[in-house]
Design a protein around this motif. Sequence first.
Motif, PDB file in Angstrom:
ATOM      1  N   UNK A 390       0.842  -1.193   0.000  1.00 27.96           N
ATOM      2  CA  UNK A 390       0.000   0.000   0.000  1.00 27.96           C
ATOM      3  C   UNK A 390       0.883   1.251   0.000  1.00 27.96           C
ATOM      4  N   UNK A 391       0.572   2.140  -0.883  1.00 32.15           N
ATOM      5  CA  UNK A 391       1.378   3.358  -1.006  1.00 32.15           C
ATOM      6  C   UNK A 391       1.335   4.192   0.281  1.00 32.15           C
ATOM      7  N   UNK A 392       0.186   4.272   0.946  1.00 34.49           N
ATOM      8  CA  UNK A 392       0.058   5.078   2.150  1.00 34.49           C
ATOM      9  C   UNK A 392       0.949   4.546   3.265  1.00 34.49           C
ATOM     10  N   UNK A 393       1.016   3.235   3.409  1.00 31.01           N
ATOM     11  CA  UNK A 393       1.870   2.658   4.440  1.00 31.01           C
ATOM     12  C   UNK A 393       3.332   2.986   4.171  1.00 31.01           C
ATOM     13  N   UNK A 394       3.789   2.830   2.916  1.00 30.51           N
ATOM     14  CA  UNK A 394       5.180   3.133   2.579  1.00 30.51           C
ATOM     15  C   UNK A 394       5.500   4.592   2.893  1.00 30.51           C
ATOM     16  N   UNK A 395       4.619   5.475   2.527  1.00 29.44           N
ATOM     17  CA  UNK A 395       4.865   6.908   2.715  1.00 29.44           C
ATOM     18  C   UNK A 395       4.899   7.274   4.200  1.00 29.44           C
ATOM     19  N   UNK A 396       3.926   6.802   4.988  1.00 30.31           N
ATOM     20  CA  UNK A 396       3.884   7.141   6.407  1.00 30.31           C
ATOM     21  C   UNK A 396       5.120   6.641   7.145  1.00 30.31           C
ATOM     22  N   UNK A 397       5.526   5.417   6.900  1.00 30.85           N
ATOM     23  CA  UNK A 397       6.666   4.855   7.619  1.00 30.85           C
ATOM     24  C   UNK A 397       7.982   5.516   7.187  1.00 30.85           C
ATOM     25  N   UNK A 398       8.120   5.785   5.919  1.00 33.98           N
ATOM     26  CA  UNK A 398       9.354   6.468   5.475  1.00 33.98           C
ATOM     27  C   UNK A 398       9.455   7.865   6.097  1.00 33.98           C
ATOM     28  N   UNK A 439       4.588   3.005  19.847  1.00 30.91           N
ATOM     29  CA  UNK A 439       3.445   3.017  18.935  1.00 30.91           C
ATOM     30  C   UNK A 439       2.650   4.304  19.077  1.00 30.91           C
ATOM     31  N   UNK A 440       2.585   4.882  20.306  1.00 35.23           N
ATOM     32  CA  UNK A 440       1.860   6.127  20.523  1.00 35.23           C
ATOM     33  C   UNK A 440       2.534   7.286  19.782  1.00 35.23           C
ATOM     34  N   UNK A 441       3.874   7.246  19.734  1.00 33.64           N
ATOM     35  CA  UNK A 441       4.586   8.290  18.992  1.00 33.64           C
ATOM     36  C   UNK A 441       4.260   8.222  17.505  1.00 33.64           C
ATOM     37  N   UNK A 442       4.201   6.994  16.981  1.00 35.74           N
ATOM     38  CA  UNK A 442       3.903   6.820  15.550  1.00 35.74           C
ATOM     39  C   UNK A 442       2.474   7.261  15.236  1.00 35.74           C
ATOM     40  N   UNK A 443       1.556   6.967  16.111  1.00 36.19           N
ATOM     41  CA  UNK A 443       0.157   7.354  15.879  1.00 36.19           C
ATOM     42  C   UNK A 443      -0.008   8.872  15.955  1.00 36.19           C
ATOM     43  N   UNK A 444       0.709   9.511  16.897  1.00 34.81           N
ATOM     44  CA  UNK A 444       0.617  10.978  16.947  1.00 34.81           C
ATOM     45  C   UNK A 444       1.256  11.620  15.714  1.00 34.81           C
ATOM     46  N   UNK A 445       2.297  10.961  15.186  1.00 33.56           N
ATOM     47  CA  UNK A 445       2.920  11.490  13.967  1.00 33.56           C
ATOM     48  C   UNK A 445       1.989  11.347  12.768  1.00 33.56           C
ATOM     49  N   UNK A 446       1.260  10.263  12.714  1.00 30.68           N
ATOM     50  CA  UNK A 446       0.315  10.062  11.612  1.00 30.68           C
ATOM     51  C   UNK A 446      -0.746  11.148  11.565  1.00 30.68           C
ATOM     52  N   UNK A 447      -1.103  11.673  12.713  1.00 28.84           N
ATOM     53  CA  UNK A 447      -2.125  12.707  12.752  1.00 28.84           C
ATOM     54  C   UNK A 447      -1.619  14.040  12.172  1.00 28.84           C
ATOM     55  N   UNK A 448      -0.318  14.196  12.106  1.00 27.21           N
ATOM     56  CA  UNK A 448       0.239  15.453  11.563  1.00 27.21           C
ATOM     57  C   UNK A 448       0.353  15.430  10.056  1.00 27.21           C
ATOM     58  N   UNK A 449       0.174  14.267   9.441  1.00 32.70           N
ATOM     59  CA  UNK A 449       0.335  14.153   7.985  1.00 32.70           C
ATOM     60  C   UNK A 449      -0.901  14.678   7.248  1.00 32.70           C
TER      61      UNK A 449
END
Length: 449
Positions: A390-398, A439-449
């Motif tokens: 999934x393109x969204x997963x690749x982009x968020x993790x990178x 995991x909480x840090x990653x979820x908070x980062x996702x909200x900024x995208x």
Amino acid sequence: MLVGNASPAKKTGNNTRTSSVLDVRRFICYYRKQENSSVAMRVCQRCVGLLLSGPLSAALQQSTRVLHQRSHLILLRHSTRQPLVHTLSQRHSGETWRHFTDHQAASPDVHNKVDLAQKEVVPLNSDVHPISSQVSLLDGQSIDLDAVVRPSPLQEISEEEAVQIQVPSALPPESSTLRPYVDKSETLSKLVQLGVNLWELEQRPNVGSMLVRLDFRADVAPRLLFLKDLGVEESKLGRLLTKNPFILTESLDNLEARVSYLKSKKFSKQSVAAMVSKAPYLLNFSVERLDNRLGFFQKQLGLSAEKTRDVVTRLPKLLCGSLEPIKENLKVCELEFGFRGNEIQHIVSTVPKVLIANKRKLTQIFDFIHNTMDVPHSLIAKFPQVLNAKFLRIRERHLFLEYLGRAQYQPSQPNYISLDRLVFLPDDVFCSEVALATLEDFERFQKTL
């Protein structure tokens, strides 16, 4: 008696002729009363029998014609034959009979009328006598119509009579849904038990009417047994028939011929069963088409026969769909992405779905990985599964790794992160082992995208 009161007085002229005619008419009326009493009982018995056993109109016409013929014939016999006259003379007085015969001899007009009636009578046919004998009754016998025994619903009938019974169809003549037919159609009820989604099928044109016309024992059951003998799991039959109900109309000879062809190309029975389960339309295509498809992939990709079988077994849709998207994706990988021939072979052998993937999605993923993440062709070819992610997963993790300063995809550099670990690890494992964050840090980062 009706004729017993006739006076023996002498009559002359017109009075004599008139008296003779009246006497003849009285005799005829009397005889008809005696005859019709018996005839009426015969008609009643015959009508009751016909009402209970067979077609009514034709039998009544035949019986009526027979009765009329017999009445006219008996009347003429009594008027012309001497033995019948003696029989009647025993019932009446000799004087009355002599009075009647004298007037008959003196009345040539009456005799001519009798002769004319005799000429107009149609002789009885031999095939009529059995009917008249069957309806004969004894004189004076009475019939109680209410007491006539009608056949019981539980009465046994012969096999020939059972075959002639025509039961009207209880199915509605037309409907916009298959629901009214399910309880009354054995085919539809059995398909529901197998897990077939009738709602999905009735949305497709002409499929509902096709299923209603199918006979379960003649059309459906043999093909279900064929699929089960082939190795298709019973739990997958419902999904298979939902996707491809037209396999129920395919000839069994054609189905067996296509399976035999695949086995001749060294596809195992388990492989064929798996291919049919994954691609329900596979057996709807002719042997010639299957042979052309296998030849195309082996020649176009330069794969060996074994690798071609492996690719087709894993993605049997390659044999069913159009070749145009496949040809287009091959050109995109070679001309736009810049992969070499051996790299394309490896990508296709590892991830066959690349051949049928959406061109826009494929281009978007390759462009981000190669141009944004700066990953070379060799690493993409080494981990081709990333092209199917999934393109969204690749982009968020990178972007998260880049934010943490850990986006390193070169094997020669420290803290190297492979593409498969980047894409296919669960979120919690990715955060703890690759990003070294929570995991909480990653979820908070996702909200900024």
